[in-house]
Design a protein around this motif. Structure first.
Motif, PDB file in Angstrom:
ATOM      1  N   ALA A  14       0.832  -1.207   0.000  1.00 10.13           N
ATOM      2  CA  ALA A  14       0.000   0.000   0.000  1.00 10.13           C
ATOM      3  C   ALA A  14       0.870   1.263   0.000  1.00 10.13           C
ATOM      4  N   HIS A  15       1.911   1.268   0.804  1.00  8.39           N
ATOM      5  CA  HIS A  15       2.787   2.449   0.847  1.00  8.39           C
ATOM      6  C   HIS A  15       3.571   2.613  -0.453  1.00  8.39           C
ATOM      7  N   TYR A  16       4.110   1.527  -0.989  1.00  9.18           N
ATOM      8  CA  TYR A  16       4.852   1.640  -2.246  1.00  9.18           C
ATOM      9  C   TYR A  16       3.920   2.056  -3.387  1.00  9.18           C
ATOM     10  N   SER A  17       2.695   1.568  -3.364  1.00  8.17           N
ATOM     11  CA  SER A  17       1.725   1.979  -4.387  1.00  8.17           C
ATOM     12  C   SER A  17       1.414   3.469  -4.257  1.00  8.17           C
ATOM     13  N   ALA A  18       1.288   3.947  -3.020  1.00 11.01           N
ATOM     14  CA  ALA A  18       1.067   5.387  -2.813  1.00 11.01           C
ATOM     15  C   ALA A  18       2.256   6.189  -3.315  1.00 11.01           C
ATOM     16  N   ALA A  19       3.463   5.689  -3.066  1.00 12.80           N
ATOM     17  CA  ALA A  19       4.662   6.365  -3.572  1.00 12.80           C
ATOM     18  C   ALA A  19       4.639   6.418  -5.091  1.00 12.80           C
ATOM     19  N   LEU A  20       4.220   5.332  -5.717  1.00 14.06           N
ATOM     20  CA  LEU A  20       4.139   5.307  -7.181  1.00 14.06           C
ATOM     21  C   LEU A  20       3.043   6.231  -7.701  1.00 14.06           C
ATOM     22  N   GLY A  21       2.005   6.431  -6.914  1.00 16.30           N
ATOM     23  CA  GLY A  21       0.981   7.404  -7.301  1.00 16.30           C
ATOM     24  C   GLY A  21       1.530   8.815  -7.338  1.00 16.30           C
ATOM     25  N   LEU A  22       2.505   9.075  -6.482  1.00 20.95           N
ATOM     26  CA  LEU A  22       3.138  10.398  -6.447  1.00 20.95           C
ATOM     27  C   LEU A  22       4.271  10.524  -7.451  1.00 20.95           C
ATOM     28  N   ARG A  23       4.949   9.411  -7.716  1.00 17.43           N
ATOM     29  CA  ARG A  23       6.084   9.420  -8.639  1.00 17.43           C
ATOM     30  C   ARG A  23       6.098   8.091  -9.411  1.00 17.43           C
ATOM     31  N   PRO A  24       5.303   8.000 -10.475  1.00 17.48           N
ATOM     32  CA  PRO A  24       5.160   6.740 -11.220  1.00 17.48           C
ATOM     33  C   PRO A  24       6.455   6.228 -11.850  1.00 17.48           C
ATOM     34  N   GLU A  25       7.424   7.106 -12.027  1.00 14.85           N
ATOM     35  CA  GLU A  25       8.682   6.714 -12.670  1.00 14.85           C
ATOM     36  C   GLU A  25       9.726   6.245 -11.660  1.00 14.85           C
ATOM     37  N   SER A  26       9.311   6.012 -10.412  1.00 13.91           N
ATOM     38  CA  SER A  26      10.255   5.625  -9.368  1.00 13.91           C
ATOM     39  C   SER A  26      10.714   4.171  -9.524  1.00 13.91           C
ATOM     40  N   VAL A  27      11.972   4.013  -9.870  1.00 12.97           N
ATOM     41  CA  VAL A  27      12.567   2.675  -9.976  1.00 12.97           C
ATOM     42  C   VAL A  27      12.568   2.014  -8.598  1.00 12.97           C
ATOM     43  N   ALA A  28      12.942   2.775  -7.576  1.00  8.14           N
ATOM     44  CA  ALA A  28      13.029   2.224  -6.218  1.00  8.14           C
ATOM     45  C   ALA A  28      11.685   1.687  -5.744  1.00  8.14           C
ATOM     46  N   ALA A  29      10.620   2.436  -5.959  1.00  3.89           N
ATOM     47  CA  ALA A  29       9.300   1.990  -5.499  1.00  3.89           C
ATOM     48  C   ALA A  29       8.861   0.730  -6.236  1.00  3.89           C
ATOM     49  N   HIS A  30       9.154   0.647  -7.532  1.00  5.99           N
ATOM     50  CA  HIS A  30       8.798  -0.563  -8.289  1.00  5.99           C
ATOM     51  C   HIS A  30       9.582  -1.771  -7.772  1.00  5.99           C
ATOM     52  N   ILE A  31      10.861  -1.587  -7.527  1.00 11.40           N
ATOM     53  CA  ILE A  31      11.684  -2.703  -7.031  1.00 11.40           C
ATOM     54  C   ILE A  31      11.189  -3.157  -5.662  1.00 11.40           C
ATOM     55  N   ARG A  32      10.956  -2.220  -4.777  1.00 14.33           N
ATOM     56  CA  ARG A  32      10.552  -2.568  -3.410  1.00 14.33           C
ATOM     57  C   ARG A  32       9.161  -3.185  -3.374  1.00 14.33           C
ATOM     58  N   ARG A  33       8.241  -2.660  -4.187  1.00 15.99           N
ATOM     59  CA  ARG A  33       6.908  -3.273  -4.231  1.00 15.99           C
ATOM     60  C   ARG A  33       7.011  -4.675  -4.798  1.00 15.99           C
ATOM     61  N   GLU A  55       9.100  -3.274 -14.990  1.00 17.90           N
ATOM     62  CA  GLU A  55       8.889  -1.826 -15.136  1.00 17.90           C
ATOM     63  C   GLU A  55      10.078  -1.053 -14.589  1.00 17.90           C
ATOM     64  N   ALA A  56      10.642  -1.511 -13.485  1.00 16.95           N
ATOM     65  CA  ALA A  56      11.832  -0.857 -12.927  1.00 16.95           C
ATOM     66  C   ALA A  56      12.975  -0.931 -13.929  1.00 16.95           C
ATOM     67  N   ALA A  57      13.153  -2.088 -14.558  1.00 14.49           N
ATOM     68  CA  ALA A  57      14.228  -2.241 -15.544  1.00 14.49           C
ATOM     69  C   ALA A  57      13.996  -1.332 -16.750  1.00 14.49           C
ATOM     70  N   ARG A  58      12.740  -1.185 -17.152  1.00 16.12           N
ATOM     71  CA  ARG A  58      12.424  -0.305 -18.284  1.00 16.12           C
ATOM     72  C   ARG A  58      12.718   1.147 -17.934  1.00 16.12           C
ATOM     73  N   LEU A  59      12.442   1.535 -16.694  1.00 22.97           N
ATOM     74  CA  LEU A  59      12.616   2.925 -16.264  1.00 22.97           C
ATOM     75  C   LEU A  59      14.063   3.271 -15.910  1.00 22.97           C
ATOM     76  N   ALA A  60      14.842   2.261 -15.564  1.00 24.71           N
ATOM     77  CA  ALA A  60      16.214   2.509 -15.087  1.00 24.71           C
ATOM     78  C   ALA A  60      17.040   3.222 -16.158  1.00 24.71           C
ATOM     79  N   PRO A  61      17.858   4.173 -15.690  1.00 23.39           N
ATOM     80  CA  PRO A  61      18.683   4.918 -16.659  1.00 23.39           C
ATOM     81  C   PRO A  61      19.774   4.052 -17.269  1.00 23.39           C
TER      82      PRO A  61
END
Length: 82
Positions: free
Chosen positions: A38-57, A76-82
């Protein structure tokens, strides 16, 4: 004035994002995977491009044995990673 309002919104959004990640980390460390998700999903709602939130979720999903969801987040994290 309008510029100041925008800056304050950005700063507040970043503060809330970091708080959601931290809360998710604490929940995951305590094996509260549903709360962590729930918290990681909320973080992704605020910053959908967050690699960290995708990995942790993805880790929380993995801990729940929801492999497909974990793989989706990690991909998705791998796709977003620089």
């Amino acid at each position: 004035m309008a510029l100041l309002a925008i800056v304050l919104q950005v700063v507040d959004r970043d503060r809330r994002y970091r708080a959601e990640l931290a809360d998710g980390d604490r929940a995951l460390a305590s094996a509260n995977t549903f709360i962590a998700i729930a918290h990681y999903s909320a973080a992704l709602g605020l910053r959908p491009e967050s690699v960290a939130a995708h990995i942790r979720r993805g880790q929380a999903y993995r801990d729940q044995h929801l492999t497909d969801d974990a793989i989706r987040d990690w991909a998705e994290a791998a796709r977003l990673a620089p």
